[in-house]
Motif scaffolding. Structure first.
Motif, mmCIF file in Angstrom:
data_model
loop_
_atom_site.group_PDB
_atom_site.id
_atom_site.type_symbol
_atom_site.label_atom_id
_atom_site.label_comp_id
_atom_site.label_asym_id
_atom_site.label_seq_id
_atom_site.Cartn_x
_atom_site.Cartn_y
_atom_site.Cartn_z
ATOM 1 N N PRO A 12 0.812 -1.228 0.000
ATOM 2 C CA PRO A 12 0.000 0.000 0.000
ATOM 3 C C PRO A 12 0.841 1.271 0.000
ATOM 4 N N LYS A 13 1.947 1.263 0.710
ATOM 5 C CA LYS A 13 2.797 2.453 0.796
ATOM 6 C C LYS A 13 3.445 2.767 -0.554
ATOM 7 N N LEU A 14 3.919 1.731 -1.244
ATOM 8 C CA LEU A 14 4.650 1.935 -2.490
ATOM 9 C C LEU A 14 3.754 1.964 -3.717
ATOM 10 N N GLY A 15 2.677 1.184 -3.703
ATOM 11 C CA GLY A 15 1.825 1.095 -4.891
ATOM 12 C C GLY A 15 2.521 0.457 -6.061
ATOM 13 N N LEU A 16 3.465 -0.450 -5.766
ATOM 14 C CA LEU A 16 4.299 -1.069 -6.796
ATOM 15 C C LEU A 16 4.362 -2.574 -6.618
ATOM 16 N N PRO A 17 4.641 -3.326 -7.700
ATOM 17 C CA PRO A 17 4.936 -4.745 -7.550
ATOM 18 C C PRO A 17 6.188 -4.929 -6.692
ATOM 19 N N GLN A 18 6.306 -6.069 -6.040
ATOM 20 C CA GLN A 18 7.384 -6.295 -5.087
ATOM 21 C C GLN A 18 8.771 -6.122 -5.696
ATOM 22 N N MET A 19 9.010 -6.735 -6.851
ATOM 23 C CA MET A 19 10.367 -6.776 -7.360
ATOM 24 C C MET A 19 10.841 -5.453 -7.957
ATOM 25 N N ILE A 20 9.926 -4.555 -8.338
ATOM 26 C CA ILE A 20 10.340 -3.223 -8.780
ATOM 27 C C ILE A 20 11.048 -2.510 -7.631
ATOM 28 N N SER A 21 10.541 -2.703 -6.411
ATOM 29 C CA SER A 21 11.143 -2.026 -5.261
ATOM 30 C C SER A 21 12.570 -2.500 -5.007
ATOM 31 N N SER A 22 12.957 -3.663 -5.545
ATOM 32 C CA SER A 22 14.327 -4.154 -5.386
ATOM 33 C C SER A 22 15.342 -3.237 -6.045
ATOM 34 N N ARG A 23 14.885 -2.441 -7.012
ATOM 35 C CA ARG A 23 15.799 -1.517 -7.675
ATOM 36 C C ARG A 23 16.343 -0.480 -6.689
ATOM 37 N N ALA A 24 15.598 -0.202 -5.634
ATOM 38 C CA ALA A 24 16.074 0.745 -4.626
ATOM 39 C C ALA A 24 17.267 0.183 -3.864
ATOM 40 N N GLN A 25 17.378 -1.125 -3.787
ATOM 41 C CA GLN A 25 18.507 -1.747 -3.087
ATOM 42 C C GLN A 25 19.625 -2.152 -4.050
ATOM 43 N N PHE A 26 19.280 -2.740 -5.181
ATOM 44 C CA PHE A 26 20.277 -3.343 -6.069
ATOM 45 C C PHE A 26 20.660 -2.460 -7.256
ATOM 46 N N GLY A 27 19.896 -1.392 -7.502
ATOM 47 C CA GLY A 27 20.102 -0.608 -8.704
ATOM 48 C C GLY A 27 19.216 -1.124 -9.830
ATOM 49 N N ILE A 28 19.035 -0.333 -10.867
ATOM 50 C CA ILE A 28 18.107 -0.704 -11.951
ATOM 51 C C ILE A 28 18.550 -1.994 -12.639
ATOM 52 N N PHE A 29 19.829 -2.077 -12.994
ATOM 53 C CA PHE A 29 20.337 -3.282 -13.643
ATOM 54 C C PHE A 29 20.660 -4.368 -12.623
ATOM 55 N N GLY A 30 21.185 -3.991 -11.482
ATOM 56 C CA GLY A 30 21.570 -4.965 -10.462
ATOM 57 C C GLY A 30 20.418 -5.814 -9.988
ATOM 58 N N ALA A 31 19.210 -5.238 -9.960
ATOM 59 C CA ALA A 31 18.041 -5.987 -9.491
ATOM 60 C C ALA A 31 17.704 -7.156 -10.396
ATOM 61 N N VAL A 32 18.192 -7.113 -11.644
ATOM 62 C CA VAL A 32 17.887 -8.193 -12.592
ATOM 63 C C VAL A 32 18.493 -9.520 -12.125
ATOM 64 N N ILE A 33 19.608 -9.468 -11.396
ATOM 65 C CA ILE A 33 20.278 -10.702 -10.968
ATOM 66 C C ILE A 33 19.373 -11.552 -10.070
ATOM 67 N N PRO A 34 18.855 -11.025 -8.956
ATOM 68 C CA PRO A 34 17.917 -11.849 -8.184
ATOM 69 C C PRO A 34 16.609 -12.100 -8.923
ATOM 70 N N LEU A 35 16.230 -11.173 -9.823
ATOM 71 C CA LEU A 35 14.982 -11.347 -10.568
ATOM 72 C C LEU A 35 15.006 -12.605 -11.422
ATOM 73 N N VAL A 36 16.110 -12.860 -12.084
ATOM 74 C CA VAL A 36 16.227 -14.050 -12.927
ATOM 75 C C VAL A 36 16.046 -15.310 -12.085
ATOM 76 N N LEU A 37 16.647 -15.321 -10.902
ATOM 77 C CA LEU A 37 16.518 -16.486 -10.021
ATOM 78 C C LEU A 37 15.095 -16.640 -9.514
ATOM 79 N N VAL A 38 14.407 -15.526 -9.296
ATOM 80 C CA VAL A 38 13.015 -15.580 -8.848
ATOM 81 C C VAL A 38 12.121 -16.170 -9.933
ATOM 82 N N VAL A 39 12.391 -15.829 -11.196
ATOM 83 C CA VAL A 39 11.613 -16.409 -12.296
ATOM 84 C C VAL A 39 11.753 -17.926 -12.303
ATOM 85 N N VAL A 40 12.954 -18.411 -12.066
ATOM 86 C CA VAL A 40 13.174 -19.857 -11.989
ATOM 87 C C VAL A 40 12.337 -20.456 -10.855
#
Length: 493
Positions: free
Chosen positions: A87-115
């Motif tokens: 509710p606070k962010l109004g965003l899907p969960q993994m988009i918020s990962s960009r705040a921690q990992f960076g725009i490109f960096g977040a892709v690394i855990p994202l690929v593993l999550v897709v698996v």
């Protein structure tokens, strides 16, 4: 700077938003919907199998149930902390990962999550396909898997509103069906004997805790996807408690039944291992009642499989748009992504079904190693460092405050994975520390704690968090800096 349409409101037929920010005028619903969604998603046969594994791999039923409860309570708390972000962010969960990992960096855990999503969708399709086959009597489980996949595509494509509607249906159906199975078990078996306390073995008790915790922790990467339409004023405590109670009560109910069913099928467990769906049908009494139970199974699996497909679509889109720099995509894109995702999961299901139980156990425990550190980093940053303040426009801007890569997060993520290796107890690899613990696997706990301890002091020193929450509608100096290069996308959201 935001859309004024009503896409995504209660009157919408098909959800049109994807990874973009949900403006306040489109928010709707109440925290109670989080309870029914997560309760219904856990009242399903794969949760029963997860509970049964604790007994099939050595624990007595009573100690298995207690261990599973502890795991659900611990893992459910982490899961619900992610849910409270929606509710606070109004965003899907993994988009918020960009705040921690960076725009490109977040892709690394994202690929593993897709698996991860693919694995759960495939294992769920195996069991649902068996149930559909039992109903239609085709003699070919693959046909049931394909039909089930088609149903999943339909609901996942319709989106958020219909997923929550399915959760409410699954809650009612699950309560009725699982209550009936519980009554049949009590009436036909000596449950007291099944629950007789036996020898306490610490390794198998820890395995039960890991199975319960692992089950809950795997929801972390997508739980906020289903709370992001709640009004921003929704108290975080209410969102947390609704998701927490729903997921813990639903999963524990299912896992308790699973532990008892497995204990009933001992000493070798062959009656359960040979066919979990058929086992439940026979327990129900067969005939028309068995068909009803098979429908209960399909409903529960459809709910959670839709979450997997919807979350998988969001995660893949988040990865792709990191490089395309888009925040809005065409409506047909959801259908294309979901079709591809479900098609692949059905193929995996058809090929993997003969070794389902063994593969599922290894899959659940191994997955923890790669995304537990992600969960730790996300929660530590959001609650302890950023203190719930995020620059949302910057999440779509590679030149914004979060940048392309966050070395601190990626370093901590790698350390969190490596730290777990000595504590793994897997078929393919057993770490040296596991023998000292009598065979118990506590890698998930090590990953959670070590990652937090490494990440917190480094991130605290190098934090780029804003001084206040920045939404796309804000045009202050901080927001202007973030919006540079991405304002056009935000305006079309």
């Amino acid at each position: 700077m935001q859309a004024t349409g009503k896409a995504g409101t209660s009157g919408a037929r098909v959800e049109r938003r994807s990874i973009d920010f949900v403006p306040e005028n489109e928010r709707h619903g109440s925290p109670a919907q989080q309870f029914t969604l997560w309760f219904g998603a856990n009242m399903q046969i794969t949760a029963i199998v997860d509970g049964a594994l604790a007994v099939l791999f050595g624990a007595d039923a009573l100690w298995a149930i207690i261990g599973l409860l502890l795991g659900n309570l611990l893992g459910g708390a982490v899961m619900a902390l992610h849910a409270a972000q929606g509710p606070k962010l109004g965003l899907p969960q993994m988009i918020s990962s960009r705040a921690q990992f960076g725009i490109f960096g977040a892709v690394i855990p994202l690929v593993l999550v897709v698996v991860m999503y693919l694995g759960f969708a495939a294992t769920g399709t195996v069991l649902a396909g068996q149930a559909v086959d039992q109903i239609l009597q085709t003699g070919t489980p693959a046909v049931g898997m394909v039909l089930f996949g088609a149903l999943t595509v339909l609901v996942a494509t319709l989106g958020y509103k219909y997923i929550h509607m399915l959760g409410r249906i699954a809650t009612i159906v699950g309560v009725l069906g699982f209550t009936y199975l519980g009554i049949k078990l009590l009436a036909s078996q000596d449950v007291g004997a099944l629950l007789a306390p036996g020898t306490f073995e610490f390794p198998t008790f820890l395995l039960a805790i890991s199975l319960g915790a692992g089950w809950q922790l795997t929801y972390g990467p997508y739980v906020a996807d289903y709370s992001r339409y709640l009004p921003a004023s929704t108290p975080a405590r209410k969102t947390f408690m609704s998701a927490y109670l729903g997921t813990v009560l639903g999963s524990q109910w299912s896992m308790t039944l699973g532990a008892l069913f497995a204990a009933l099928a001992l000493p070798k467990g062959s009656r359960f291992l040979d066919g979990q769906v058929a086992f439940l049908g026979n327990l129900s009494g067969g005939g028309v009642i068995a068909v009803v139970i098979y429908l209960v199974i399909v409903t529960g699996k459809l709910t959670v499989n839709t979450l997997n497909a919807y979350g998988g679509y969001m995660t893949m889109l988040t990865s792709v748009t990191a490089f395309t720099r888009k925040s809005v995509v065409a409506s047909w894109t959801r259908f294309a992504y979901v079709i591809g995702f479900i098609g692949l999961s059905v193929l995996i299901a058809v090929l993997a079904s003969p070794d389902f139980i063994a593969n599922f156990k290894n899959f659940v425990l191994l997955l923890l190693m790669v995304f537990i550190p992600w969960s730790s980093i996300n929660l530590v940053d959001y609650y302890l460092i950023s203190k719930e303040k995020v620059d949302i426009p910057a999440l779509y801007n590679v030149n914004g405050r979060y940048g392309r890569w966050n070395k601190t997060a990626l370093f901590s993520y790698g350390i969190g994975i490596v730290a777990q290796i000595p504590f793994l107890a897997q078929t393919l690899y057993t770490g040296p520390m596991t023998d000292l613990l009598g065979g118990a696997d506590i890698s998930w706990l090590v990953g959670l704690v070590v990652t937090a301890l490494v990440f917190y002091p480094l991130a605290k020193r190098n934090s780029t968090a804003p001084s206040h929450m920045i939404y796309p509608t804000e045009l202050g100096s901080d927001a202007n800096d973030s919006l540079e290069g991405s304002v056009a996308d935000t305006a079309t959201a």
